[in-house]
Design a protein around this motif. Structure first.
Motif, PDB file in Angstrom:
ATOM      1  N   LYS A   1      -0.319  -3.229  -0.405  1.00  0.00           N
ATOM      2  CA  LYS A   1       0.597  -2.419  -1.175  1.00  0.00           C
ATOM      3  C   LYS A   1       0.222  -1.304  -1.676  1.00  0.00           C
ATOM      4  CE  LYS A   1       4.202  -3.115  -4.704  1.00  0.00           C
ATOM      5  NZ  LYS A   1       4.768  -3.963  -5.530  1.00  0.00           N
ATOM      6  N   GLN A   2      -0.763  -1.094  -2.423  1.00  0.00           N
ATOM      7  CA  GLN A   2      -1.274   0.009  -3.222  1.00  0.00           C
ATOM      8  C   GLN A   2      -1.923   1.022  -2.012  1.00  0.00           C
ATOM      9  OE1 GLN A   2      -1.180   0.951  -6.408  1.00  0.00           O
ATOM     10  NE2 GLN A   2      -0.337  -1.064  -6.468  1.00  0.00           N
ATOM     11  N   SER A   3      -2.285   0.662  -0.767  1.00  0.00           N
ATOM     12  CA  SER A   3      -2.455   1.767   0.261  1.00  0.00           C
ATOM     13  C   SER A   3      -1.281   2.161   0.965  1.00  0.00           C
ATOM     14  CB  SER A   3      -3.341   0.780   1.442  1.00  0.00           C
ATOM     15  OG  SER A   3      -3.530   1.737   2.427  1.00  0.00           O
ATOM     16  N   MET A   4      -0.222   1.445   1.041  1.00  0.00           N
ATOM     17  CA  MET A   4       0.957   1.895   1.571  1.00  0.00           C
ATOM     18  C   MET A   4       1.780   2.981   0.609  1.00  0.00           C
ATOM     19  SD  MET A   4       2.816  -1.277   3.505  1.00  0.00           S
ATOM     20  CE  MET A   4       2.395  -2.723   2.501  1.00  0.00           C
ATOM     21  N   ILE A   5       1.561   2.712  -0.564  1.00  0.00           N
ATOM     22  CA  ILE A   5       2.097   3.591  -1.610  1.00  0.00           C
ATOM     23  C   ILE A   5       1.456   4.866  -1.689  1.00  0.00           C
ATOM     24  CG2 ILE A   5       2.268   4.027  -4.095  1.00  0.00           C
ATOM     25  CD1 ILE A   5       3.063   1.337  -4.467  1.00  0.00           C
ATOM     26  N   SER A   6       0.052   4.936  -1.432  1.00  0.00           N
ATOM     27  CA  SER A   6      -0.499   6.187  -1.313  1.00  0.00           C
ATOM     28  C   SER A   6      -0.369   6.916   0.028  1.00  0.00           C
ATOM     29  CB  SER A   6      -2.244   5.824  -1.241  1.00  0.00           C
ATOM     30  OG  SER A   6      -2.420   5.073  -2.379  1.00  0.00           O
ATOM     31  N   ASP A   7      -0.179   6.138   0.997  1.00  0.00           N
ATOM     32  CA  ASP A   7       0.314   6.671   2.251  1.00  0.00           C
ATOM     33  C   ASP A   7       1.546   7.419   2.163  1.00  0.00           C
ATOM     34  OD1 ASP A   7      -2.161   5.824   3.378  1.00  0.00           O
ATOM     35  OD2 ASP A   7      -1.166   4.220   4.707  1.00  0.00           O
ATOM     36  N   LEU A   8       2.569   6.870   1.553  1.00  0.00           N
ATOM     37  CA  LEU A   8       3.915   7.224   1.432  1.00  0.00           C
ATOM     38  C   LEU A   8       3.795   8.416   0.606  1.00  0.00           C
ATOM     39  CD1 LEU A   8       5.899   4.017   1.222  1.00  0.00           C
ATOM     40  CD2 LEU A   8       6.189   5.873   3.144  1.00  0.00           C
ATOM     41  N   MET A   9       3.000   8.493  -0.632  1.00  0.00           N
ATOM     42  CA  MET A   9       2.929   9.550  -1.293  1.00  0.00           C
ATOM     43  C   MET A   9       2.293  10.873  -0.989  1.00  0.00           C
ATOM     44  SD  MET A   9       2.522   8.163  -5.282  1.00  0.00           S
ATOM     45  CE  MET A   9       3.747   7.350  -6.314  1.00  0.00           C
ATOM     46  N   ALA A  10       1.360  10.649  -0.066  1.00  0.00           N
ATOM     47  CA  ALA A  10       0.670  11.717   0.763  1.00  0.00           C
ATOM     48  C   ALA A  10       1.547  12.375   1.767  1.00  0.00           C
ATOM     49  CB  ALA A  10      -0.294  10.940   1.497  1.00  0.00           C
ATOM     50  N   ARG A  11       2.573  11.532   2.057  1.00  0.00           N
ATOM     51  CA  ARG A  11       3.898  12.076   2.915  1.00  0.00           C
ATOM     52  C   ARG A  11       4.663  12.862   2.372  1.00  0.00           C
ATOM     53  NH1 ARG A  11       4.056   8.639   8.499  1.00  0.00           N
ATOM     54  NH2 ARG A  11       2.008   7.486   8.367  1.00  0.00           N
ATOM     55  N   GLY A  12       4.792  12.969   1.058  1.00  0.00           N
ATOM     56  CA  GLY A  12       5.537  13.277   0.041  1.00  0.00           C
ATOM     57  C   GLY A  12       6.949  12.403   0.030  1.00  0.00           C
ATOM     58  N   ILE A  13       6.766  11.191   0.201  1.00  0.00           N
ATOM     59  CA  ILE A  13       7.892  10.272   0.064  1.00  0.00           C
ATOM     60  C   ILE A  13       7.778   9.458  -1.224  1.00  0.00           C
ATOM     61  CG2 ILE A  13       9.042   8.237   0.900  1.00  0.00           C
ATOM     62  CD1 ILE A  13       8.123   9.087   3.755  1.00  0.00           C
ATOM     63  N   THR A  14       8.542   9.739  -2.447  1.00  0.00           N
ATOM     64  CA  THR A  14       8.492   8.808  -3.628  1.00  0.00           C
ATOM     65  C   THR A  14       9.656   8.130  -3.727  1.00  0.00           C
ATOM     66  OG1 THR A  14       9.761  10.633  -4.545  1.00  0.00           O
ATOM     67  CG2 THR A  14       7.173  10.769  -4.541  1.00  0.00           C
TER      68      THR A  14
ATOM     69  N   LYS B   1      15.917   4.446  -4.585  1.00  0.00           N
ATOM     70  CA  LYS B   1      15.080   3.492  -5.120  1.00  0.00           C
ATOM     71  C   LYS B   1      13.563   3.932  -5.132  1.00  0.00           C
ATOM     72  CE  LYS B   1      14.244  -1.735  -5.191  1.00  0.00           C
ATOM     73  NZ  LYS B   1      14.400  -2.606  -4.371  1.00  0.00           N
ATOM     74  N   SER B   2      12.875   3.834  -6.022  1.00  0.00           N
ATOM     75  CA  SER B   2      11.523   4.282  -6.459  1.00  0.00           C
ATOM     76  C   SER B   2      10.508   3.262  -5.319  1.00  0.00           C
ATOM     77  CB  SER B   2      10.861   4.290  -7.725  1.00  0.00           C
ATOM     78  OG  SER B   2       9.750   4.709  -7.754  1.00  0.00           O
ATOM     79  N   ILE B   3       9.662   4.164  -4.696  1.00  0.00           N
ATOM     80  CA  ILE B   3       8.810   3.195  -3.929  1.00  0.00           C
ATOM     81  C   ILE B   3       7.713   2.409  -4.613  1.00  0.00           C
ATOM     82  CG2 ILE B   3       8.682   4.573  -2.036  1.00  0.00           C
ATOM     83  CD1 ILE B   3       5.992   5.756  -2.760  1.00  0.00           C
ATOM     84  N   LEU B   4       7.597   2.711  -6.114  1.00  0.00           N
ATOM     85  CA  LEU B   4       6.554   1.809  -6.999  1.00  0.00           C
ATOM     86  C   LEU B   4       7.255   0.682  -7.289  1.00  0.00           C
ATOM     87  CD1 LEU B   4       5.677   4.688  -9.338  1.00  0.00           C
ATOM     88  CD2 LEU B   4       4.542   3.796  -7.243  1.00  0.00           C
ATOM     89  N   ASP B   5       8.729   0.514  -7.289  1.00  0.00           N
ATOM     90  CA  ASP B   5       9.574  -0.777  -7.299  1.00  0.00           C
ATOM     91  C   ASP B   5       9.696  -1.530  -6.225  1.00  0.00           C
ATOM     92  OD1 ASP B   5       9.634   0.532  -9.984  1.00  0.00           O
ATOM     93  OD2 ASP B   5      11.699   1.122  -9.510  1.00  0.00           O
ATOM     94  N   LEU B   6       9.132  -1.190  -5.059  1.00  0.00           N
ATOM     95  CA  LEU B   6       9.458  -1.896  -3.720  1.00  0.00           C
ATOM     96  C   LEU B   6       8.333  -3.145  -3.718  1.00  0.00           C
ATOM     97  CD1 LEU B   6       9.908   0.874  -1.399  1.00  0.00           C
ATOM     98  CD2 LEU B   6      11.832  -0.489  -2.394  1.00  0.00           C
ATOM     99  N   ASP B   7       8.718  -4.271  -3.326  1.00  0.00           N
ATOM    100  CA  ASP B   7       7.772  -5.373  -3.000  1.00  0.00           C
ATOM    101  C   ASP B   7       7.115  -4.815  -1.357  1.00  0.00           C
ATOM    102  OD1 ASP B   7       9.517  -5.897  -0.508  1.00  0.00           O
ATOM    103  OD2 ASP B   7      10.103  -7.719  -1.503  1.00  0.00           O
ATOM    104  N   TYR B   8       6.296  -5.700  -1.106  1.00  0.00           N
ATOM    105  CA  TYR B   8       5.181  -5.553   0.092  1.00  0.00           C
ATOM    106  C   TYR B   8       5.811  -5.214   1.314  1.00  0.00           C
ATOM    107  CZ  TYR B   8       2.012  -6.665   4.168  1.00  0.00           C
ATOM    108  OH  TYR B   8       1.632  -6.751   5.238  1.00  0.00           O
TER     109      TYR B   8
END
Length: 67
Positions: free
Chosen positions: A16-29, A35-42
């Protein structure tokens, strides 16, 4: 059974942390729903990552055409 459950949950937390990092690197928050990606489940994060990968694909390229 408890050990297996804990192992799967820990693995999903790491992924989950890896996916959040990947999405943020693509500019997706956040999702398209706002809905914030930080609030999403796996599973929701996995879905968003797949959608981001699909959006990245250049459909005009001859290599990416199906027919």
């Amino acid at each position: 059974m408890g050990v297996l459950y804990k192992t799967v949950k820990n693995t999903q937390a790491i992924q989950k942390q890896s996916m959040i990092s990947d999405l943020m690197a693509r500019g997706i928050t956040e999702t398209q729903d706002g809905k914030s990606i930080l609030d999403l489940d796996y599973y929701e994060l996995r879905h968003e990552l797949v959608l981001a990968e699909i959006r990245k694909t250049d459909i005009e390229s001859p290599e990416n055409k199906w027919f």
